[in-house]
Each structure stands twice: as structure tokens, then as C-alpha cells.
Design a protein around this motif. Structure first.
Motif, PDB file in Angstrom:
ATOM      1  N   UNK A  90       0.813  -1.216   0.000  1.00  0.00           N
ATOM      2  CA  UNK A  90       0.000   0.000   0.000  1.00  0.00           C
ATOM      3  C   UNK A  90       0.850   1.271   0.000  1.00  0.00           C
ATOM      4  N   UNK A  91       1.862   1.386   0.872  1.00  0.00           N
ATOM      5  CA  UNK A  91       2.730   2.566   0.751  1.00  0.00           C
ATOM      6  C   UNK A  91       3.453   2.606  -0.597  1.00  0.00           C
ATOM      7  N   UNK A  92       3.885   1.454  -1.078  1.00  0.00           N
ATOM      8  CA  UNK A  92       4.596   1.373  -2.349  1.00  0.00           C
ATOM      9  C   UNK A  92       3.731   1.926  -3.483  1.00  0.00           C
ATOM     10  N   UNK A  93       2.479   1.527  -3.520  1.00  0.00           N
ATOM     11  CA  UNK A  93       1.555   1.978  -4.563  1.00  0.00           C
ATOM     12  C   UNK A  93       1.247   3.466  -4.395  1.00  0.00           C
ATOM     13  N   UNK A  94       1.089   3.936  -3.171  1.00  0.00           N
ATOM     14  CA  UNK A  94       0.851   5.364  -2.935  1.00  0.00           C
ATOM     15  C   UNK A  94       2.052   6.182  -3.401  1.00  0.00           C
ATOM     16  N   UNK A  95       3.261   5.706  -3.106  1.00  0.00           N
ATOM     17  CA  UNK A  95       4.469   6.403  -3.556  1.00  0.00           C
ATOM     18  C   UNK A  95       4.540   6.404  -5.085  1.00  0.00           C
ATOM     19  N   UNK A  96       4.152   5.307  -5.710  1.00  0.00           N
ATOM     20  CA  UNK A  96       4.175   5.232  -7.167  1.00  0.00           C
ATOM     21  C   UNK A  96       3.158   6.197  -7.774  1.00  0.00           C
ATOM     22  N   UNK A  97       1.988   6.288  -7.192  1.00  0.00           N
ATOM     23  CA  UNK A  97       0.978   7.225  -7.678  1.00  0.00           C
ATOM     24  C   UNK A  97       1.509   8.656  -7.600  1.00  0.00           C
ATOM     25  N   UNK A  98       2.162   8.986  -6.492  1.00  0.00           N
ATOM     26  CA  UNK A  98       2.751  10.318  -6.343  1.00  0.00           C
ATOM     27  C   UNK A  98       3.842  10.533  -7.385  1.00  0.00           C
ATOM     28  N   UNK A  99       4.719   9.546  -7.552  1.00  0.00           N
ATOM     29  CA  UNK A  99       5.803   9.654  -8.523  1.00  0.00           C
ATOM     30  C   UNK A  99       5.261   9.838  -9.938  1.00  0.00           C
ATOM     31  N   UNK A 100       4.231   9.092 -10.286  1.00  0.00           N
ATOM     32  CA  UNK A 100       3.599   9.204 -11.602  1.00  0.00           C
ATOM     33  C   UNK A 100       3.077  10.623 -11.811  1.00  0.00           C
ATOM     34  N   UNK A 101       2.536  11.211 -10.770  1.00  0.00           N
ATOM     35  CA  UNK A 101       1.913  12.524 -10.885  1.00  0.00           C
ATOM     36  C   UNK A 101       2.914  13.672 -10.852  1.00  0.00           C
ATOM     37  N   UNK A 102       3.967  13.568 -10.041  1.00  0.00           N
ATOM     38  CA  UNK A 102       4.906  14.696  -9.908  1.00  0.00           C
ATOM     39  C   UNK A 102       6.213  14.461 -10.663  1.00  0.00           C
ATOM     40  N   UNK A 103       6.458  13.227 -11.088  1.00  0.00           N
ATOM     41  CA  UNK A 103       7.695  12.894 -11.793  1.00  0.00           C
ATOM     42  C   UNK A 103       8.691  12.217 -10.872  1.00  0.00           C
ATOM     43  N   UNK A 104       9.488  11.341 -11.447  1.00  0.00           N
ATOM     44  CA  UNK A 104      10.465  10.576 -10.664  1.00  0.00           C
ATOM     45  C   UNK A 104      11.504  11.475 -10.010  1.00  0.00           C
ATOM     46  N   UNK A 105      11.982  12.471 -10.727  1.00  0.00           N
ATOM     47  CA  UNK A 105      13.003  13.370 -10.168  1.00  0.00           C
ATOM     48  C   UNK A 105      12.473  14.097  -8.939  1.00  0.00           C
ATOM     49  N   UNK A 106      11.263  14.628  -9.042  1.00  0.00           N
ATOM     50  CA  UNK A 106      10.670  15.330  -7.898  1.00  0.00           C
ATOM     51  C   UNK A 106      10.440  14.359  -6.742  1.00  0.00           C
ATOM     52  N   UNK A 107       9.969  13.147  -7.061  1.00  0.00           N
ATOM     53  CA  UNK A 107       9.757  12.165  -5.996  1.00  0.00           C
ATOM     54  C   UNK A 107      11.082  11.852  -5.305  1.00  0.00           C
ATOM     55  N   UNK A 108      12.116  11.607  -6.079  1.00  0.00           N
ATOM     56  CA  UNK A 108      13.412  11.214  -5.500  1.00  0.00           C
ATOM     57  C   UNK A 108      14.018  12.311  -4.635  1.00  0.00           C
ATOM     58  N   UNK A 109      13.698  13.567  -4.919  1.00  0.00           N
ATOM     59  CA  UNK A 109      14.203  14.673  -4.118  1.00  0.00           C
ATOM     60  C   UNK A 109      13.270  15.084  -2.985  1.00  0.00           C
ATOM     61  N   UNK A 110      12.210  14.328  -2.787  1.00  0.00           N
ATOM     62  CA  UNK A 110      11.172  14.727  -1.840  1.00  0.00           C
ATOM     63  C   UNK A 110      11.413  14.236  -0.413  1.00  0.00           C
ATOM     64  N   UNK A 111      10.707  14.869   0.496  1.00  0.00           N
ATOM     65  CA  UNK A 111      10.671  14.423   1.884  1.00  0.00           C
ATOM     66  C   UNK A 111      10.065  13.029   1.977  1.00  0.00           C
ATOM     67  N   UNK A 112       9.156  12.714   1.089  1.00  0.00           N
ATOM     68  CA  UNK A 112       8.549  11.378   1.074  1.00  0.00           C
ATOM     69  C   UNK A 112       9.655  10.332   0.921  1.00  0.00           C
TER      70      UNK A 112
END
Length: 158
Positions: A90-112
Motif C-alpha cells: 500500500x505505501x509502495x503503490x501510494x508512492x508510485x501514484x505520487x511519482x507518476x503525478x509529480x515525476x520521478x526526479x521530484x519524488x526522488x528529491x522529496x521528503x517522502x
């Protein structure tokens, strides 16, 4: 290694959850549109890569595009998570949904990502809520989406 598909067997449980979550929030539009004034042309389930106004796709093309892009974003997301396979579905899928929406680069640099890498999954789930703006302003649709991603991340049902 993808947690979304098993070779020759199709989608895993995590893959089915990801398709349902992302597809549900993005919605299906087979003709290119501008989701928010000043944004880029978008089509299908939120696809922006190479999209021009006037582009149209079939439902089958949109579904295929979503599957491929989810695996692509999963690869990007996994590249910055220290132990991605230790994260629950469930966290994995939520993180993927966020990454899909904001982009991998933004996700990787995020507090998340930072909190997930520190082993603080609850804190990572809570940090999802910060991504509620587009064009510098809070967008209610993103507020709603982030609340749902956080709820699922914390163990809620899809």
C-alpha cells in the motif's frame, strides 16, 4: 525488478492497485486537453510526454500507455529508495501514484523519499500531503488525491 508485473502472469496485486489508483485519479480522456490553465497538453490517464493538442488515442492505446508508464515511473522511484522491496504494497503503490503525478526526479528529491529511506513510512505517508499545488496554487483536486494517497499509504483499502 518490477513489483507491478510477474513475467508471463500479468499484473501482481500491487500492479492492480497501482492501475486502479492512478487510473481512477487521472481519469480517462482519449483526446488531448489542458487540465489546468497554463499546464501542458495531457491525454489518456494523465500522459504528457509528447502530447500535442488534437492528439487522440483509443481506450486500448491509453491502457497500454498507462501500463508502460507505471513500470517506467516505478523504475525511477525504485532507483532512489534504498530498500523498495521492504516497503509494504500500500505505501509502495501510494508512492508510485505520487511519482507518476509529480515525476520521478521530484519524488526522488522529496521528503517522502527521504523519510521512506530513513524507515519512517508513516512520516513518508504524511509528507505526501505537501504536493497539493499546481502553477503555485493549491488545487482542490490535488488536495483530494493526496489525502487518498496518504490514506492508502497508511494501510487504507483501495
Amino acid at each position: 525488478m518490477s513489483r507491478l508485473r510477474k513475467a508471463g502472469l500479468g499484473l501482481t496485486a500491487a500492479g492492480a492497485m497501482a492501475v486502479a489508483l492512478v487510473g481512477g485519479w487521472e481519469g480517462l480522456r482519449t483526446k488531448a486537453y489542458i487540465p489546468i490553465p497554463g499546464d501542458v497538453p495531457t491525454v489518456c490517464f494523465g500522459e504528457t510526454r509528447g502530447v500535442k493538442m488534437g492528439d487522440t488515442y483509443t481506450v486500448a492505446q491509453c491502457k497500454e500507455m498507462l501500463g508502460k508508464r507505471l513500470v517506467e515511473f516505478e523504475t525511477g522511484m525504485r532507483s532512489c529508495l534504498r530498500q523498495p522491496d521492504a516497503i509494504g504494497d500500500k505505501p509502495y503503490v501510494a508512492f508510485l501514484s505520487l511519482s507518476y503525478n509529480i515525476g520521478s526526479r521530484a519524488f526522488c528529491g522529496s521528503t517522502v523519499a527521504r523519510r521512506a529511506n530513513a524507515g519512517d513510512i508513516k512520516g513518508a505517508c504524511d509528507a505526501i500531503l505537501a504536493f497539493n499545488k499546481a502553477g503555485g496554487r493549491v488545487v482542490q483536486g490535488l488536495v483530494n488525491r493526496r489525502a487518498e494517497e496518504r490514506r492508502i499509504c497508511l494501510g487504507g483499502e483501495l
